[in-house]
Motif scaffolding. Structure first.
Motif, PDB file in Angstrom:
ATOM      1  N   SER A 148      41.962   1.814 -35.861  1.00 45.99           N
ATOM      2  CA  SER A 148      42.064   1.118 -37.146  1.00 45.99           C
ATOM      3  C   SER A 148      41.304  -0.206 -37.111  1.00 45.99           C
ATOM      4  O   SER A 148      40.553  -0.540 -38.029  1.00 45.99           O
ATOM      5  CB  SER A 148      43.527   0.834 -37.492  1.00 45.99           C
ATOM      6  N   LEU A 149      41.500  -0.957 -36.051  1.00 48.79           N
ATOM      7  CA  LEU A 149      40.916  -2.303 -36.018  1.00 48.79           C
ATOM      8  C   LEU A 149      39.420  -2.272 -35.737  1.00 48.79           C
ATOM      9  O   LEU A 149      38.697  -3.182 -36.147  1.00 48.79           O
ATOM     10  CB  LEU A 149      41.623  -3.167 -34.970  1.00 48.79           C
ATOM     11  N   LYS A 150      38.947  -1.247 -35.097  1.00 52.02           N
ATOM     12  CA  LYS A 150      37.514  -1.175 -34.792  1.00 52.02           C
ATOM     13  C   LYS A 150      36.712  -1.222 -36.088  1.00 52.02           C
ATOM     14  O   LYS A 150      35.727  -1.939 -36.211  1.00 52.02           O
ATOM     15  CB  LYS A 150      37.219   0.103 -34.012  1.00 52.02           C
ATOM     16  N   GLU A 151      37.160  -0.470 -37.047  1.00 55.47           N
ATOM     17  CA  GLU A 151      36.476  -0.458 -38.352  1.00 55.47           C
ATOM     18  C   GLU A 151      36.583  -1.832 -39.023  1.00 55.47           C
ATOM     19  O   GLU A 151      35.598  -2.386 -39.495  1.00 55.47           O
ATOM     20  CB  GLU A 151      37.118   0.611 -39.251  1.00 55.47           C
ATOM     21  N   TYR A 152      37.765  -2.399 -39.039  1.00 51.02           N
ATOM     22  CA  TYR A 152      37.998  -3.645 -39.760  1.00 51.02           C
ATOM     23  C   TYR A 152      37.295  -4.832 -39.094  1.00 51.02           C
ATOM     24  O   TYR A 152      36.693  -5.672 -39.763  1.00 51.02           O
ATOM     25  CB  TYR A 152      39.513  -3.893 -39.837  1.00 51.02           C
ATOM     26  N   TYR A 153      37.349  -4.893 -37.769  1.00 54.64           N
ATOM     27  CA  TYR A 153      36.787  -6.060 -37.075  1.00 54.64           C
ATOM     28  C   TYR A 153      35.257  -6.088 -37.117  1.00 54.64           C
ATOM     29  O   TYR A 153      34.655  -7.149 -36.940  1.00 54.64           O
ATOM     30  CB  TYR A 153      37.304  -6.135 -35.624  1.00 54.64           C
ATOM     31  N   ALA A 154      34.650  -4.917 -37.352  1.00 57.01           N
ATOM     32  CA  ALA A 154      33.185  -4.886 -37.432  1.00 57.01           C
ATOM     33  C   ALA A 154      32.678  -5.725 -38.611  1.00 57.01           C
ATOM     34  O   ALA A 154      31.519  -6.155 -38.620  1.00 57.01           O
ATOM     35  CB  ALA A 154      32.721  -3.437 -37.570  1.00 57.01           C
ATOM     36  N   GLU A 155      33.549  -5.987 -39.595  1.00 61.46           N
ATOM     37  CA  GLU A 155      33.095  -6.707 -40.796  1.00 61.46           C
ATOM     38  C   GLU A 155      33.490  -8.179 -40.799  1.00 61.46           C
ATOM     39  O   GLU A 155      33.162  -8.904 -41.727  1.00 61.46           O
ATOM     40  CB  GLU A 155      33.754  -6.077 -42.042  1.00 61.46           C
ATOM     41  N   LEU A 156      34.233  -8.633 -39.817  1.00 56.22           N
ATOM     42  CA  LEU A 156      34.751 -10.007 -39.878  1.00 56.22           C
ATOM     43  C   LEU A 156      33.715 -11.045 -39.428  1.00 56.22           C
ATOM     44  O   LEU A 156      32.830 -10.756 -38.628  1.00 56.22           O
ATOM     45  CB  LEU A 156      36.012 -10.151 -39.019  1.00 56.22           C
ATOM     46  N   SER A 157      33.860 -12.256 -39.980  1.00 51.92           N
ATOM     47  CA  SER A 157      32.974 -13.364 -39.599  1.00 51.92           C
ATOM     48  C   SER A 157      33.405 -13.902 -38.231  1.00 51.92           C
ATOM     49  O   SER A 157      34.502 -13.594 -37.744  1.00 51.92           O
ATOM     50  CB  SER A 157      33.087 -14.489 -40.629  1.00 51.92           C
ATOM     51  N   ASP A 158      32.566 -14.756 -37.651  1.00 54.26           N
ATOM     52  CA  ASP A 158      32.911 -15.356 -36.354  1.00 54.26           C
ATOM     53  C   ASP A 158      34.205 -16.159 -36.437  1.00 54.26           C
ATOM     54  O   ASP A 158      35.027 -16.122 -35.525  1.00 54.26           O
ATOM     55  CB  ASP A 158      31.775 -16.280 -35.871  1.00 54.26           C
ATOM     56  N   LEU A 159      34.374 -16.882 -37.539  1.00 52.51           N
ATOM     57  CA  LEU A 159      35.580 -17.699 -37.674  1.00 52.51           C
ATOM     58  C   LEU A 159      36.829 -16.807 -37.750  1.00 52.51           C
ATOM     59  O   LEU A 159      37.852 -17.076 -37.096  1.00 52.51           O
ATOM     60  CB  LEU A 159      35.482 -18.584 -38.928  1.00 52.51           C
ATOM     61  N   GLU A 160      36.719 -15.736 -38.518  1.00 50.09           N
ATOM     62  CA  GLU A 160      37.853 -14.800 -38.598  1.00 50.09           C
ATOM     63  C   GLU A 160      38.133 -14.159 -37.231  1.00 50.09           C
ATOM     64  O   GLU A 160      39.280 -13.962 -36.843  1.00 50.09           O
ATOM     65  CB  GLU A 160      37.572 -13.714 -39.642  1.00 50.09           C
ATOM     66  N   MET A 161      37.057 -13.852 -36.524  1.00 49.41           N
ATOM     67  CA  MET A 161      37.239 -13.266 -35.182  1.00 49.41           C
ATOM     68  C   MET A 161      37.891 -14.268 -34.232  1.00 49.41           C
ATOM     69  O   MET A 161      38.709 -13.891 -33.397  1.00 49.41           O
ATOM     70  CB  MET A 161      35.893 -12.796 -34.605  1.00 49.41           C
TER      71      MET A 161
END
Ligand code: FE2
Ligand code: FE2
Length: 379
Positions: free
Chosen positions: A251-264
């Motif tokens: 689940s998170l692999k898909e979602y984290y691919a789109e996050l900004s550096d700050l969100e990461m």
């Protein structure tokens, strides 16, 4: 970027005095209330299988349900004292430990056996509380995740976790000799996970961090215990847990691919906090030492901070680190999480197999291999 002090409430992650200073203020409560701060999300997109990997996991979960009452052999008699005398649990230190002049100087076999029994009561109690944390977290995921395939899968996990709480509680009540309250470090972590308003943080805290550690911890106990009922119980639970961790990774692999550096960065900080809280919980059985009437700090230094014990604790991260790597959490923001994992001595697992890849090996009927001390030395 937060400092270690802001994330953990102490400037050095390894400061033993600060770790010991955390008091269990909730130990006498009967219910514990946490505000979950989240929005419940309906989706009108009912297309089943839009996320094929989650759909596949859901179909597997429907076929893998078991019944703790009838699939486990509760007629097996458990002799805790005999097991403790075999010295298989984590209480007894190596025979080479020199106890002269220490708090253990007057201890005889009787006290060491009593310690072993308490360590087992403590470990199983924490498993039970952690399972209830998972039950609550996955019920929350059903409400908060926006994808139908994930809601379907998470609903099967709610049932799995209910069964896990049930079997650990029954084992404690009918086979062991006492409960312990939730450990303060584990409790802080579960509260943080549940209070966070962002749906992916429930996954990150529970599926990736708590369940990743649990999968490794159950694996070791399964491998080490000669007690047939516990072995069987853990084997059944692990067959579910591997799916749960894989659910988080997929689940998170898909979602984290789109996050900004700050969100990461926020996710990296949360993963670090969770890792340290769990390490602290595994390191300190403060409540057990109190019950045994010895000073916790001295006992921990003599039995827990030995190279063997530290290596064992490190191995508990053998699922978490590769899964964090698969999610792309190690390297953003100048390798922030990689550096933190180096500080707490667990980065060496980064290239071990991730749970998304190995989930089918844990299905019932498969032989499960666990990493050995030689394996870690070679990695
Ligand atoms: Fe579970
Ligand atoms: Fe689980």
């Amino acid at each position: 970027m937060s400092t270690t002090e802001e994330i953990l409430g102490r400037s050095d992650a390894n400061d033993l005095d600060a770790i010991l200073a955390v008091e269990n203020i909730h130990k006498d409560e009967v219910i514990h209330v946490v505000t979950d701060n989240a929005k419940s999300i309906f989706t009108w997109d009912y297309e089943k299988g839009a996320r094929p990997a989650l759909n596949k996991l859901y179909e597997k979960a429907k076929n893998a349900q078991w019944n703790g009452e009838t699939d486990l052999d509760w007629s097996i008699d458990v002799d805790q004292e005999k097991l403790a005398m075999m010295g298989i649990s984590q209480g007894t230190p190596d025979e080479t430990l020199d106890v002269t002049g220490t708090c253990f100087e007057t201890w005889t076999d009787k006290e060491w056996v009593a310690l072993d029994i308490q360590m087992q009561n403590f470990a199983l109690s924490q498993f039970m509380h952690g399972e209830q944390g998972a039950l609550i977290c996955t019920a929350k995921i059903v409400e908060t995740v926006p994808w139908i395939d994930a809601k379907y899968y998470a609903s099967t996990q709610v049932m799995d976790e209910a069964r896990h709480v049930e079997v650990f509680a029954k084992y404690l009540d009918t086979k062991l000799s006492g409960h312990y309250p939730m450990n303060a470090h584990l409790g802080m972590l579960l509260d943080d996970i549940i209070e966070d308003s962002r749906w992916d943080m429930t996954y990150l805290g529970m599926q990736i961090m708590v369940e990743g550690l649990a999968l490794a911890a159950f694996g070791f106990m399964h491998m080490l215990t000669p007690e047939p009922l516990l072995k069987q119980l853990l084997r059944y639970v692990m067959s579910d847990e591997a799916r749960h961790v894989a659910f988080g990774v997929l689940s998170l692999k898909e979602y984290y691919a789109e996050l900004s550096d700050l969100e990461m960065l926020e996710r990296q900080e949360f993963a670090f906090e969770a890792a340290v809280r769990m390490r602290d919980r595994m390191l300190l059985q403060t409540e057990v030492w109190e019950r045994m009437g010895v000073p916790a700090r001295e006992a921990i230094e003599l039995t827990r901070l030995t190279p063997e014990s530290m290596m064992f604790n490190t191995l508990l991260f053998s699922k978490i680190v590769p899964n964090c790597k698969k999610l792309g959490l190690l390297d953003p923001n100048d390798g922030w999480l990689r550096k933190r994992f180096q500080e707490i001595g667990v980065i060496q697992f980064e290239d071990w197999v991730d749970t998304g890849e190995e989930v089918d090996q844990f299905a019932l009927g498969q032989d499960i291999g666990m990493p050995s001390a030689e394996g870690i030395a070679a990695s």
